[in-house]
Design a protein around this motif. Structure first.
Motif, PDB file in Angstrom:
ATOM      1  N   ARG A 149      -2.691   3.817  -3.249  1.00 25.35           N
ATOM      2  CA  ARG A 149      -2.680   2.741  -4.256  1.00 25.35           C
ATOM      3  C   ARG A 149      -2.361   1.420  -3.572  1.00 25.35           C
ATOM      4  O   ARG A 149      -1.564   1.359  -2.639  1.00 25.35           O
ATOM      5  CB  ARG A 149      -1.629   3.075  -5.310  1.00 25.35           C
ATOM      6  CG  ARG A 149      -1.409   1.980  -6.325  1.00 25.35           C
ATOM      7  CD  ARG A 149      -0.410   2.439  -7.373  1.00 25.35           C
ATOM      8  NE  ARG A 149       0.201   1.312  -8.038  1.00 25.35           N
ATOM      9  CZ  ARG A 149       1.092   1.428  -9.012  1.00 25.35           C
ATOM     10  NH1 ARG A 149       1.467   2.621  -9.441  1.00 25.35           N
ATOM     11  NH2 ARG A 149       1.609   0.361  -9.570  1.00 25.35           N
TER      12      ARG A 149
ATOM     13  N   GLU B  69       4.913   6.297  -8.823  1.00 24.93           N
ATOM     14  CA  GLU B  69       4.573   7.692  -9.112  1.00 24.93           C
ATOM     15  C   GLU B  69       4.867   8.600  -7.920  1.00 24.93           C
ATOM     16  O   GLU B  69       5.428   9.672  -8.060  1.00 24.93           O
ATOM     17  CB  GLU B  69       3.104   7.840  -9.531  1.00 24.93           C
ATOM     18  CG  GLU B  69       2.783   7.238 -10.887  1.00 24.93           C
ATOM     19  CD  GLU B  69       2.584   5.713 -10.842  1.00 24.93           C
ATOM     20  OE1 GLU B  69       2.393   5.140  -9.734  1.00 24.93           O
ATOM     21  OE2 GLU B  69       2.650   5.090 -11.917  1.00 24.93           O
ATOM     22  N   CYS B  70       4.451   8.155  -6.735  1.00 27.54           N
ATOM     23  CA  CYS B  70       4.686   8.965  -5.536  1.00 27.54           C
ATOM     24  C   CYS B  70       6.163   9.009  -5.180  1.00 27.54           C
ATOM     25  O   CYS B  70       6.644  10.018  -4.658  1.00 27.54           O
ATOM     26  CB  CYS B  70       3.863   8.440  -4.357  1.00 27.54           C
ATOM     27  SG  CYS B  70       2.077   8.720  -4.578  1.00 27.54           S
ATOM     28  N   SER B  71       6.910   7.939  -5.484  1.00 34.01           N
ATOM     29  CA  SER B  71       8.359   7.953  -5.252  1.00 34.01           C
ATOM     30  C   SER B  71       9.015   9.026  -6.104  1.00 34.01           C
ATOM     31  O   SER B  71       9.885   9.762  -5.628  1.00 34.01           O
ATOM     32  CB  SER B  71       8.980   6.602  -5.589  1.00 34.01           C
ATOM     33  OG  SER B  71       8.593   5.635  -4.654  1.00 34.01           O
TER      34      SER B  71
ATOM     35  N   HIS C 126       8.128  12.325  -4.672  1.00 35.08           N
ATOM     36  CA  HIS C 126       8.852  12.474  -3.413  1.00 35.08           C
ATOM     37  C   HIS C 126      10.291  12.911  -3.694  1.00 35.08           C
ATOM     38  O   HIS C 126      10.796  13.831  -3.066  1.00 35.08           O
ATOM     39  CB  HIS C 126       8.809  11.144  -2.660  1.00 35.08           C
ATOM     40  CG  HIS C 126       9.345  11.180  -1.277  1.00 35.08           C
ATOM     41  ND1 HIS C 126       8.667  11.792  -0.248  1.00 35.08           N
ATOM     42  CD2 HIS C 126      10.486  10.679  -0.743  1.00 35.08           C
ATOM     43  CE1 HIS C 126       9.385  11.670   0.857  1.00 35.08           C
ATOM     44  NE2 HIS C 126      10.478  10.992   0.582  1.00 35.08           N
TER      45      HIS C 126
ATOM     46  N   ARG D 257       0.840  -1.201   0.000  1.00 35.24           N
ATOM     47  CA  ARG D 257       0.000   0.000   0.000  1.00 35.24           C
ATOM     48  C   ARG D 257       0.869   1.243   0.000  1.00 35.24           C
ATOM     49  O   ARG D 257       1.806   1.365   0.788  1.00 35.24           O
ATOM     50  CB  ARG D 257      -0.916   0.004   1.226  1.00 35.24           C
ATOM     51  CG  ARG D 257      -1.837   1.204   1.302  1.00 35.24           C
ATOM     52  CD  ARG D 257      -2.833   1.086   2.444  1.00 35.24           C
ATOM     53  NE  ARG D 257      -2.238   0.782   3.719  1.00 35.24           N
ATOM     54  CZ  ARG D 257      -1.897   1.718   4.617  1.00 35.24           C
ATOM     55  NH1 ARG D 257      -2.082   2.978   4.378  1.00 35.24           N
ATOM     56  NH2 ARG D 257      -1.371   1.342   5.767  1.00 35.24           N
ATOM     57  N   CYS D 258       0.548   2.175  -0.899  1.00 32.87           N
ATOM     58  CA  CYS D 258       1.263   3.443  -0.949  1.00 32.87           C
ATOM     59  C   CYS D 258       0.760   4.329   0.187  1.00 32.87           C
ATOM     60  O   CYS D 258      -0.449   4.579   0.310  1.00 32.87           O
ATOM     61  CB  CYS D 258       1.062   4.143  -2.292  1.00 32.87           C
ATOM     62  SG  CYS D 258       1.938   5.730  -2.389  1.00 32.87           S
TER      63      CYS D 258
ATOM     64  N   GLY E 152       4.758   1.556   1.605  1.00 34.21           N
ATOM     65  CA  GLY E 152       5.840   2.315   0.997  1.00 34.21           C
ATOM     66  C   GLY E 152       5.264   3.381   0.096  1.00 34.21           C
ATOM     67  O   GLY E 152       4.146   3.847   0.303  1.00 34.21           O
ATOM     68  N   LEU E 153       6.030   3.752  -0.911  1.00 32.09           N
ATOM     69  CA  LEU E 153       5.577   4.714  -1.903  1.00 32.09           C
ATOM     70  C   LEU E 153       5.521   4.030  -3.256  1.00 32.09           C
ATOM     71  O   LEU E 153       6.467   3.346  -3.640  1.00 32.09           O
ATOM     72  CB  LEU E 153       6.531   5.921  -1.971  1.00 32.09           C
ATOM     73  CG  LEU E 153       6.605   6.796  -0.718  1.00 32.09           C
ATOM     74  CD1 LEU E 153       7.676   7.867  -0.883  1.00 32.09           C
ATOM     75  CD2 LEU E 153       5.266   7.430  -0.408  1.00 32.09           C
ATOM     76  N   CYS E 154       4.411   4.210  -3.975  1.00 31.56           N
ATOM     77  CA  CYS E 154       4.283   3.638  -5.315  1.00 31.56           C
ATOM     78  C   CYS E 154       5.267   4.353  -6.240  1.00 31.56           C
ATOM     79  O   CYS E 154       5.839   5.392  -5.869  1.00 31.56           O
ATOM     80  CB  CYS E 154       2.844   3.773  -5.811  1.00 31.56           C
ATOM     81  SG  CYS E 154       2.340   5.468  -6.196  1.00 31.56           S
TER      82      CYS E 154
ATOM     83  N   HIS F  82       1.217   7.428   0.495  1.00 29.20           N
ATOM     84  CA  HIS F  82       0.880   8.778   0.042  1.00 29.20           C
ATOM     85  C   HIS F  82      -0.466   8.823  -0.675  1.00 29.20           C
ATOM     86  O   HIS F  82      -1.349   9.574  -0.299  1.00 29.20           O
ATOM     87  CB  HIS F  82       1.997   9.331  -0.848  1.00 29.20           C
ATOM     88  CG  HIS F  82       1.783  10.749  -1.240  1.00 29.20           C
ATOM     89  ND1 HIS F  82       1.317  11.109  -2.475  1.00 29.20           N
ATOM     90  CD2 HIS F  82       1.944  11.883  -0.543  1.00 29.20           C
ATOM     91  CE1 HIS F  82       1.207  12.412  -2.522  1.00 29.20           C
ATOM     92  NE2 HIS F  82       1.591  12.920  -1.365  1.00 29.20           N
ATOM     93  N   CYS F  83      -0.651   7.991  -1.702  1.00 33.52           N
ATOM     94  CA  CYS F  83      -1.869   8.072  -2.518  1.00 33.52           C
ATOM     95  C   CYS F  83      -2.877   6.953  -2.224  1.00 33.52           C
ATOM     96  O   CYS F  83      -4.009   7.013  -2.684  1.00 33.52           O
ATOM     97  CB  CYS F  83      -1.522   8.060  -4.004  1.00 33.52           C
ATOM     98  SG  CYS F  83      -0.916   6.466  -4.618  1.00 33.52           S
TER      99      CYS F  83
END
Length: 151
Positions: A90, A127-129, A132, A84-85, A123-125, A87-88
């Motif tokens: 996802r 796109e969000c990585s 970031h 699971r992201c 973590g971060l997906c 941030h967003c």
């Protein structure tokens, strides 16, 4: 109740299952309702919720209760993990096999009857990585320019 309903795959239940399995995006009931309603405009949100519960009880789908989020639904009923992201929000399937040995080891060392386990990766997906990293680069550039500017 579920036993009698197991005999019959209603039109609504089939549509909900088809829409859920069409995309592996682990939607909430509300998001799935929006998709189903495009094909069956008169379906109610309550009908979607009830059928998701029935499909879960029948072992056709999984209900995902992840920490701090709304319930999500997975059209793949087999045991697997998710990422699971933070941030967003996802949610993707984690590309690793379930850790059955973990349950076996715990079963041998506890008085509990082990029924299963849940494991969630966070973590971060991609796109969000990227966002970031871009944000950190921009912040570093601003900090560097402020440090080099005389007061």
């Amino acid at each position: 109740m579920v036993q009698a309903q197991k005999m019959r795959m209603t039109k609504q239940r089939r549509l909900i299952l088809d829409e859920l399995r069409k995309k592996n995006d682990h939607p909430t009931a509300d998001a799935l309702y929006d998709r189903v309603r495009k094909r069956m405009p008169r379906i109610s949100l309550g009908t979607v919720y009830r059928n998701l519960e029935i499909l879960t009880a029948l072992g056709e789908i999984q209900t995902l209760e992840l920490s701090g989020t709304q319930k999500r639904y997975d059209g793949i009923p087999g045991k697997h993990y998710h990422i699971r992201c933070l941030h967003c929000g996802r949610l993707d399937d984690a590309p690793i096999a379930p850790l059955s040995r973990l349950e076996d080891e715990l079963y041998e060392s506890t008085v509990y009857t082990i029924m299963g386990h849940r494991l969630e990766f966070m973590g971060l997906c991609p796109e969000c990585s990227k966002d970031h990293e871009a944000r950190h680069i921009a912040e570093a550039a601003i900090a560097a320019s402020e440090a080099s500017t005389p007061n």
